[in-house]
Motif scaffolding. Structure first.
Motif, PDB file in Angstrom:
ATOM      1  N   UNK A  64      64.697  33.179  72.431  1.00 44.72           N
ATOM      2  CA  UNK A  64      63.683  32.130  72.325  1.00 44.72           C
ATOM      3  C   UNK A  64      62.407  32.630  71.652  1.00 44.72           C
ATOM      4  N   UNK A  65      62.014  33.852  71.938  1.00 48.41           N
ATOM      5  CA  UNK A  65      60.775  34.411  71.409  1.00 48.41           C
ATOM      6  C   UNK A  65      61.049  35.714  70.661  1.00 48.41           C
ATOM      7  N   UNK A  66      60.305  35.974  69.605  1.00 46.64           N
ATOM      8  CA  UNK A  66      60.463  37.265  68.920  1.00 46.64           C
ATOM      9  C   UNK A  66      59.881  38.396  69.761  1.00 46.64           C
ATOM     10  N   UNK A  67      60.437  39.591  69.623  1.00 48.27           N
ATOM     11  CA  UNK A  67      59.858  40.745  70.303  1.00 48.27           C
ATOM     12  C   UNK A  67      58.788  41.395  69.430  1.00 48.27           C
ATOM     13  N   UNK A  68      58.724  40.963  68.159  1.00 46.57           N
ATOM     14  CA  UNK A  68      57.770  41.561  67.247  1.00 46.57           C
ATOM     15  C   UNK A  68      57.538  40.623  66.064  1.00 46.57           C
ATOM     16  N   UNK A  69      56.305  40.688  65.523  1.00 48.10           N
ATOM     17  CA  UNK A  69      55.985  40.012  64.266  1.00 48.10           C
ATOM     18  C   UNK A  69      55.202  40.993  63.405  1.00 48.10           C
ATOM     19  N   UNK A  70      55.141  40.709  62.107  1.00 43.98           N
ATOM     20  CA  UNK A  70      54.379  41.577  61.226  1.00 43.98           C
ATOM     21  C   UNK A  70      54.435  41.084  59.802  1.00 43.98           C
ATOM     22  N   UNK A  71      54.000  41.951  58.898  1.00 45.15           N
ATOM     23  CA  UNK A  71      53.965  41.600  57.483  1.00 45.15           C
ATOM     24  C   UNK A  71      54.637  42.686  56.658  1.00 45.15           C
ATOM     25  N   UNK A  72      55.518  42.246  55.750  1.00 46.69           N
ATOM     26  CA  UNK A  72      56.120  43.114  54.742  1.00 46.69           C
ATOM     27  C   UNK A  72      55.320  42.960  53.454  1.00 46.69           C
ATOM     28  N   UNK A  73      55.050  44.071  52.796  1.00 45.91           N
ATOM     29  CA  UNK A  73      54.411  44.078  51.490  1.00 45.91           C
ATOM     30  C   UNK A  73      55.456  44.571  50.493  1.00 45.91           C
ATOM     31  N   UNK A  74      55.796  43.719  49.517  1.00 43.60           N
ATOM     32  CA  UNK A  74      56.926  43.986  48.623  1.00 43.60           C
ATOM     33  C   UNK A  74      56.531  43.943  47.158  1.00 43.60           C
ATOM     34  N   UNK A  75      56.225  45.079  46.525  1.00 41.23           N
ATOM     35  CA  UNK A  75      56.046  45.075  45.078  1.00 41.23           C
ATOM     36  C   UNK A  75      57.415  45.093  44.387  1.00 41.23           C
ATOM     37  N   UNK A  76      57.501  44.404  43.252  1.00 37.93           N
ATOM     38  CA  UNK A  76      58.775  44.318  42.532  1.00 37.93           C
ATOM     39  C   UNK A  76      58.528  44.349  41.032  1.00 37.93           C
ATOM     40  N   UNK A  77      59.593  44.663  40.293  1.00 39.48           N
ATOM     41  CA  UNK A  77      59.537  44.703  38.832  1.00 39.48           C
ATOM     42  C   UNK A  77      60.760  43.985  38.265  1.00 39.48           C
ATOM     43  N   UNK A  78      60.544  43.284  37.156  1.00 36.64           N
ATOM     44  CA  UNK A  78      61.646  42.626  36.455  1.00 36.64           C
ATOM     45  C   UNK A  78      61.982  43.467  35.229  1.00 36.64           C
ATOM     46  N   UNK A  79      63.231  43.871  35.102  1.00 31.84           N
ATOM     47  CA  UNK A  79      63.645  44.757  34.005  1.00 31.84           C
ATOM     48  C   UNK A  79      64.160  44.002  32.783  1.00 31.84           C
ATOM     49  N   UNK A  80      63.917  42.697  32.743  1.00 35.41           N
ATOM     50  CA  UNK A  80      64.423  41.872  31.647  1.00 35.41           C
ATOM     51  C   UNK A  80      65.693  41.139  32.018  1.00 35.41           C
ATOM     52  N   UNK A  81      66.336  41.575  33.097  1.00 28.34           N
ATOM     53  CA  UNK A  81      67.572  40.943  33.557  1.00 28.34           C
ATOM     54  C   UNK A  81      67.476  40.448  34.995  1.00 28.34           C
ATOM     55  N   UNK A  82      66.737  41.194  35.843  1.00 25.05           N
ATOM     56  CA  UNK A  82      66.668  40.832  37.261  1.00 25.05           C
ATOM     57  C   UNK A  82      65.444  41.464  37.902  1.00 25.05           C
ATOM     58  N   UNK A  83      65.118  40.998  39.101  1.00 24.86           N
ATOM     59  CA  UNK A  83      64.028  41.571  39.884  1.00 24.86           C
ATOM     60  C   UNK A  83      64.559  42.710  40.751  1.00 24.86           C
ATOM     61  N   UNK A  84      63.762  43.781  40.858  1.00 22.65           N
ATOM     62  CA  UNK A  84      64.083  44.929  41.694  1.00 22.65           C
ATOM     63  C   UNK A  84      62.926  45.166  42.673  1.00 22.65           C
ATOM     64  N   UNK A  85      63.246  45.464  43.912  1.00 26.40           N
ATOM     65  CA  UNK A  85      62.238  45.826  44.899  1.00 26.40           C
ATOM     66  C   UNK A  85      61.904  47.301  44.713  1.00 26.40           C
ATOM     67  N   UNK A  86      60.625  47.597  44.534  1.00 22.51           N
ATOM     68  CA  UNK A  86      60.176  48.985  44.357  1.00 22.51           C
ATOM     69  C   UNK A  86      59.938  49.667  45.691  1.00 22.51           C
ATOM     70  N   UNK A  87      59.449  48.904  46.641  1.00 20.38           N
ATOM     71  CA  UNK A  87      59.241  49.431  47.989  1.00 20.38           C
ATOM     72  C   UNK A  87      59.034  48.268  48.932  1.00 20.38           C
ATOM     73  N   UNK A  88      59.194  48.556  50.191  1.00 14.34           N
ATOM     74  CA  UNK A  88      58.800  47.631  51.241  1.00 14.34           C
ATOM     75  C   UNK A  88      57.986  48.459  52.209  1.00 14.34           C
ATOM     76  N   UNK A  89      56.759  48.055  52.409  1.00 10.36           N
ATOM     77  CA  UNK A  89      56.010  48.687  53.478  1.00 10.36           C
ATOM     78  C   UNK A  89      55.515  47.594  54.400  1.00 10.36           C
TER      79      UNK A  89
END
Length: 114
Positions: free
Chosen positions: A74-99
């Motif tokens: 019913x309730x989450x045990x945790x909440x927070x925020x992901x920070x996701x920088x990404x790059x597009x290589x001309x074909x698709x998006x790639x995640x560089x990191x998740x912090x």
């Protein structure tokens, strides 16, 4: 999903202090660290809000999450925020990191991220 060399970086609070310390891991290192715990306890993350900004081939997403041990909890045990920088290589998006950082009593999520 991850660009070669991508990093997963949980931000840990230093015990007894208001300081934080990043735990910088490669993808395989992160899996090795958390897999036993997640298999034992279960882990389901749901995105509850997102903001994305892009310019050219770069993008950044802020993703607010809730975590549960079971999807029916019913309730989450945790909440927070992901920070996701990404790059597009001309074909698709790639995640560089998740912090990410978990919400705490000293650092509650503000309304702008909900």
């Amino acid at each position: 999903m991850f660009y070669p060399g991508a990093r997963l970086i949980p931000i840990a609070t230093v015990a007894g202090k208001n300081d934080v310390a990043p735990q910088i891991l490669d993808v395989e290192g992160y899996i090795a660290r958390v897999e036993p715990l997640l298999e034992k306890s279960g882990f389901y993350e749901t995105e509850i809000a997102r903001g994305v900004e892009c310019f050219g081939s770069i993008a950044h997403a802020w993703s607010t999450y809730e975590s549960r041990h079971d999807p029916s909890d019913a309730e989450p045990f945790m909440r927070g925020i992901n920070s996701n920088p990404a790059i597009h290589d001309g074909k698709r998006w790639w995640v560089l990191s998740i912090y990410w950082q978990h919400e705490s009593t000293s650092r509650p999520l503000s309304k702008q991220y909900l």
